[in-house]
Design a protein around this motif. Structure first.
Motif, PDB file in Angstrom:
ATOM      1  N   PRO A   1       0.831  -1.210   0.000  1.00 21.81           N
ATOM      2  CA  PRO A   1       0.000   0.000   0.000  1.00 21.81           C
ATOM      3  C   PRO A   1       0.864   1.257   0.000  1.00 21.81           C
ATOM      4  N   GLY A   2       0.383   2.268  -0.675  1.00 13.88           N
ATOM      5  CA  GLY A   2       1.087   3.543  -0.761  1.00 13.88           C
ATOM      6  C   GLY A   2       1.382   3.917  -2.199  1.00 13.88           C
ATOM      7  N   PHE A   3       1.744   2.924  -3.006  1.00 13.88           N
ATOM      8  CA  PHE A   3       2.021   3.166  -4.410  1.00 13.88           C
ATOM      9  C   PHE A   3       0.877   2.589  -5.228  1.00 13.88           C
ATOM     10  N   GLY A   4       0.278   3.437  -6.081  1.00 15.60           N
ATOM     11  CA  GLY A   4      -0.906   3.005  -6.805  1.00 15.60           C
ATOM     12  C   GLY A   4      -0.787   3.174  -8.303  1.00 15.60           C
ATOM     13  N   ALA A   5      -1.633   2.440  -8.996  1.00 15.45           N
ATOM     14  CA  ALA A   5      -1.710   2.503 -10.449  1.00 15.45           C
ATOM     15  C   ALA A   5      -3.172   2.648 -10.871  1.00 15.45           C
ATOM     16  N   ARG A   6      -3.380   3.371 -11.955  1.00 16.48           N
ATOM     17  CA  ARG A   6      -4.714   3.515 -12.520  1.00 16.48           C
ATOM     18  C   ARG A   6      -4.601   3.298 -14.021  1.00 16.48           C
ATOM     19  N   ALA A   7      -5.249   2.252 -14.512  1.00 17.88           N
ATOM     20  CA  ALA A   7      -5.274   2.000 -15.951  1.00 17.88           C
ATOM     21  C   ALA A   7      -6.098   3.095 -16.624  1.00 17.88           C
ATOM     22  N   ILE A   8      -5.708   3.441 -17.839  1.00 18.12           N
ATOM     23  CA  ILE A   8      -6.424   4.453 -18.615  1.00 18.12           C
ATOM     24  C   ILE A   8      -7.013   3.759 -19.838  1.00 18.12           C
ATOM     25  N   ARG A   9      -8.312   3.511 -19.763  1.00 21.11           N
ATOM     26  CA  ARG A   9      -8.986   2.792 -20.852  1.00 21.11           C
ATOM     27  C   ARG A   9     -10.054   3.633 -21.547  1.00 21.11           C
TER      28      ARG A   9
END
Length: 108
Positions: free
Chosen positions: A73-81
């Motif tokens: 936890p702390g580092f995040g990712a968000r896919a861009i679709r």
């Protein structure tokens, strides 16, 4: 790259935000020396958040684990679709921007 361009235009419109390419192909956004997030082209955005904020965003389905730090936890990712993802990436960058500015102010 319409999504990346829109994200960059919105994020760079904030006072004190700069952007540039990094060593791993990322396009990073910073307020002073503090990164508020970065893009890997049109496909994904990466962020760092305090753990309590990260958990809220993860539980809401807005981010997932960062691929370099799986299970951390702390580092995040968000896919861009699509458009919804573009809008949320802008909102997540704004969240980090607001946190940095509240704590450190806008750099001169």
């Amino acid at each position: 790259m319409p999504g990346m361009t829109r994200i960059a235009d919105e994020v760079l419109a904030r006072p004190g935000v700069t952007a540039g390419s990094g060593d791993r192909g990322e396009y990073s956004f910073k307020v002073g020396r503090r990164e508020i997030g970065h893009l890997h082209g049109e496909r994904v955005a990466h962020f760092g958040f305090p753990k309590d904020v990260w958990h809220e965003l993860y539980d809401a389905g807005r981010i997932d684990y960062h691929p370099v730090f799986p299970g951390k936890p702390g580092f995040g990712a968000r896919a861009i679709r699509g458009e919804d993802d573009v809008q949320d990436v802008i909102a997540l960058m704004r969240l980090n921007y607001d946190r940095v500015v509240a704590k450190h102010g806008v750099p001169s």
